[in-house]
Scaffold this active site. Structure first.
Site, PDB file in Angstrom:
ATOM      1  CD  GLU A 115      38.471  44.803  36.672  1.00 50.92           C
ATOM      2  OE1 GLU A 115      39.725  44.710  36.678  1.00 50.92           O
ATOM      3  OE2 GLU A 115      37.727  43.857  36.357  1.00 50.92           O
ATOM      4  CG  HIS A 150      33.124  36.752  42.384  1.00 53.70           C
ATOM      5  ND1 HIS A 150      34.446  36.432  42.337  1.00 53.70           N
ATOM      6  CD2 HIS A 150      32.795  37.152  41.126  1.00 53.70           C
ATOM      7  CE1 HIS A 150      34.901  36.598  41.103  1.00 53.70           C
ATOM      8  NE2 HIS A 150      33.924  37.039  40.351  1.00 53.70           N
TER       9      HIS A 150
END
Lengths: 330, 327
Positions: B60, B129
């Site tokens: 990322e 998450h």
């Protein structure tokens, strides 16, 4: 490299040395604030590599030890010094400082203050070059310690997978801030680390301009010919501390002495004197002229320039009058 | 107008902008061959090819930085970060470079990137998450933060964000990609600043954004039908900058404010809207403003506990009744 070019580069390197040493004085005089990272001792790296490339055409970026890469890329030394003096005539109008020198007209894409930050940025510029179909390359100069940040691996991996025209130049000065490379890094030879990404690499003496130039020529040709990224490790040494707030207590006088004897300016000067290209007197005359030029021209310009106006405080945060902020011009 | 799903609206915006400008690209994990986890780029790999629809490694920080670098030379990247929880890894590049480069270069360089990423709690995805991170992005100068609550906004915000010269973070929601809504058939651009009146009312203002707009609308229906209270709902689709004028106008009309957010209360949209109310229209208030926020906990896996951590429309109704002294 032709003899005339070597002579020219020696003079440029001498200018770089005197420029940086004058920055040191200005910092002590409190004319320059913040953090200041000097390049003295590493000159053959930037000059050797960029002589082999096309500054102004190729994109160049680095981290925070950035004054000399900017100047060799074509940014005016006056604009760099004025930036260090935090003046509105500075290349970044006094908003950037020593660690954030930019000259986008010369395609010097910046100095960044996170050691590994430029790794992916350089790969991105290379991606842009590839999309647009130009023959430019992106050259990214970073220190050895940057290779211990995660983006080193992420960026080299992507550069290889996507065949990006980027040359990473590792200026290995043996220290990450004040910690010696053996104490922080499992594999000391940095060029070996990129083998993990199947990227061609080389390690050469970074104190010898001719050696750097020859290695850089191979590296630049590789990247420009569309063969993907390349990693060039240059073994070098900085004479000053990591920054001005560094007492250098972690290095021995003996080690400093060894590297002083391998000064990149002296190596090139002696070679050119021996070859009869210049005389010692001529070199001394250059030195006197350069010191006078820096004082009378560059420092004076920085001193006499105005401070940024207060309206600059808010000027470049967001785009001015961008029609899409209002959903378009309609 | 056509009724399409949220993901279809995003896909249409990608497709139109990539067709218009060959330097608009998109990149992210699984967005190409696999078509995108939420289908926002479905079919675009076949249409535009691998150089412009880029399947990235799971890096990322690396690919976000790469997109920023590409934007320095005229490329317009739309970067999808598969889950906002992973955006933490890209923070250095977004905050230290994208948000600051125009400023620290004295206006020489800018980073016109779009980062799209879904946050929010979905169904038992667990602590790592289920983050709601809009508050983090809102706190940094030089970055725009928008958050669509319906397919029309998803389409119109992405269209404008791609063309804007600022870096724009688009905060989406895991649970909203299959939501249906009307989207204009012709090209449509949303402003990147401001707010919308999602429901007009007179008695209290419910401030929501993204998924909490829907909780506010449901609460407003209950308040009207069961309690005779006429709530106004303001959709704060721009979180940075927040719409000071819109907040002031509505509170000056209703004299009451309830701010509804899916995130933990501290340093968030609720606290920021309250500060704006204090600064802009304190003397218009008939009662202290109230926040309806998540519990201040990581999100648990257990379904019952997960539901308990997140506000509902009923919490909004209860907050309004309490504010009005009716409970």
């Amino acid at each position: 490299m032709k003899a005339a070019d070597k002579k020219r580069v020696l003079k440029e390197m001498l200018f770089a040395r005197r420029f940086e040493e004058r920055c040191y004085e200005a910092y002590v005089e409190r004319k320059i604030g913040g953090f200041l990272h000097l390049y003295s001792g590493e000159e053959a790296c930037a000059y050797g590599v960029l002589e082999a490339a096309k500054p102004g055409h190729d994109y160049v970026m680095t981290s925070y030890r950035d004054h000399i890469h900017a100047i060799k890329s074509g940014v005016s030394p006056k604009a760099v010094m004025a930036e260090l003096f935090a003046k509105e005539t500075g290349c970044c109008k006094g908003l950037g400082g020593s660690m954030h020198i930019f000259g986008t007209e010369q395609r010097f894409m910046g100095g960044y203050a996170l050691v590994g930050g430029p790794f992916p940025l350089a790969a991105g510029i290379a991606k842009g070059i590839k999309l647009k179909g130009g023959d430019e390359i992106c050259i990214c100069f970073l220190g050895d310690a940057a290779n211990n940040q995660g983006v080193f691996h992420e960026s080299l991996n992507m550069a290889k997978v996507w065949g990006l025209p980027v040359l990473y130049v590792c200026e290995n000065n043996l220290y990450g801030i004040g910690t010696r490379i053996e104490r922080s890094t499992a594999v000391v030879d940095q060029y070996k680390r990129v083998a993990a990404y199947d990227i061609p690499s080389a390690q050469v003496d970074g104190q010898d301009l001719d050696t750097v130039y020859d290695a850089a020529k191979i590296a630049v040709d590789h990247v420009r010919s569309g063969k993907g990224p390349y990693f060039l490790e240059l073994m070098t040494y900085r004479y000053r501390g990591h920054s001005m707030s560094d007492s250098n207590a972690y290095r021995t006088k003996e080690e400093e002495q060894i590297w002083n004897e391998r000064d990149p300016l002296n190596i090139l000067r002696d070679r050119l004197v021996e070859a009869g290209e210049i005389t010692t007197d001529e070199y001394k005359k250059w030195d006197t002229e350069i010191i006078a030029e820096i004082e009378d021209d560059i420092i004076k310009f920085a001193e006499d320039s105005p401070e940024p106006s207060a309206e600059l405080l808010h000027k470049y945060v967001l785009a001015e009058n961008d029609p899409w902020v209002n959903g378009g011009a309609k | 107008m056509s009724e399409i799903m949220f993901w279809e609206a995003l896909r249409r915006a990608h497709d139109e902008e990539m067709t218009r400008d060959p330097l608009v690209i998109c990149m992210g994990e699984d967005i190409g061959v696999a078509g995108g986890t939420y289908k926002a780029t479905n079919g675009l790999y076949d249409k535009f090819g691998e150089e412009r629809v880029i399947d990235t490694p799971i890096s990322e920080g690396g690919y976000t930085g790469l997109g920023i670098g590409a934007s320095f030379v005229g490329v317009r990247p739309i970067i999808e970060i598969m889950s906002v929880n992973f955006a933490w890894l890209a923070m250095d590049q977004i905050f230290n470079t994208a948000a600051k480069v125009r400023y620290m270069s004295g206006g020489q360089l800018e980073a016109p990137i779009v980062v799209r990423s879904p946050g929010g709690t979905a169904h038992q995805l667990g602590a790592q998450h289920s983050a709601r991170m809009e508050k983090v992005f809102m706190g940094v100068a030089g970055l725009r933060v928008v958050t669509p609550s319906n397919p029309r906004q998803a389409y119109g915000l992405l269209k404008s964000a791609v063309r804007c010269n600022d870096p724009v973070f688009i905060n989406e929601h895991e649970l909203m990609y299959n939501m249906k809504g009307e989207v204009p058939d012709e090209e449509y651009f949303m402003p990147l600043e401001g707010s919308e009146v999602a429901r007009e009312g007179a008695d209290v203002t419910l401030f929501g954004y993204n998924i909490s707009v829907h909780w506010c609308l449901a609460a407003a229906e209950t308040l009207a039908s069961k309690h005779g209270i006429n709530a106004e709902v303001i959709d704060l689709f721009s979180l940075s900058p927040l719409d000071r004028d819109g907040i002031k106008a509505s509170v000056s009309k209703t004299h009451r404010a309830v701010i509804v957010e899916e995130a933990e209360p501290a340093v968030g949209v609720g606290s920021e809207v309250m500060a704006i109310i204090n600064e802009e229209c304190f003397f218009e208030l008939d009662a202290p403003p109230v926040r309806v926020s998540a519990e201040n906990v990581p999100i648990p896996y257990n379904h019952k506990l997960e539901k308990m951590a997140i506000p509902t429309a009923q919490h909004v109704v209860d907050a309004v009744l309490k504010q009005l002294g009716l409970s």
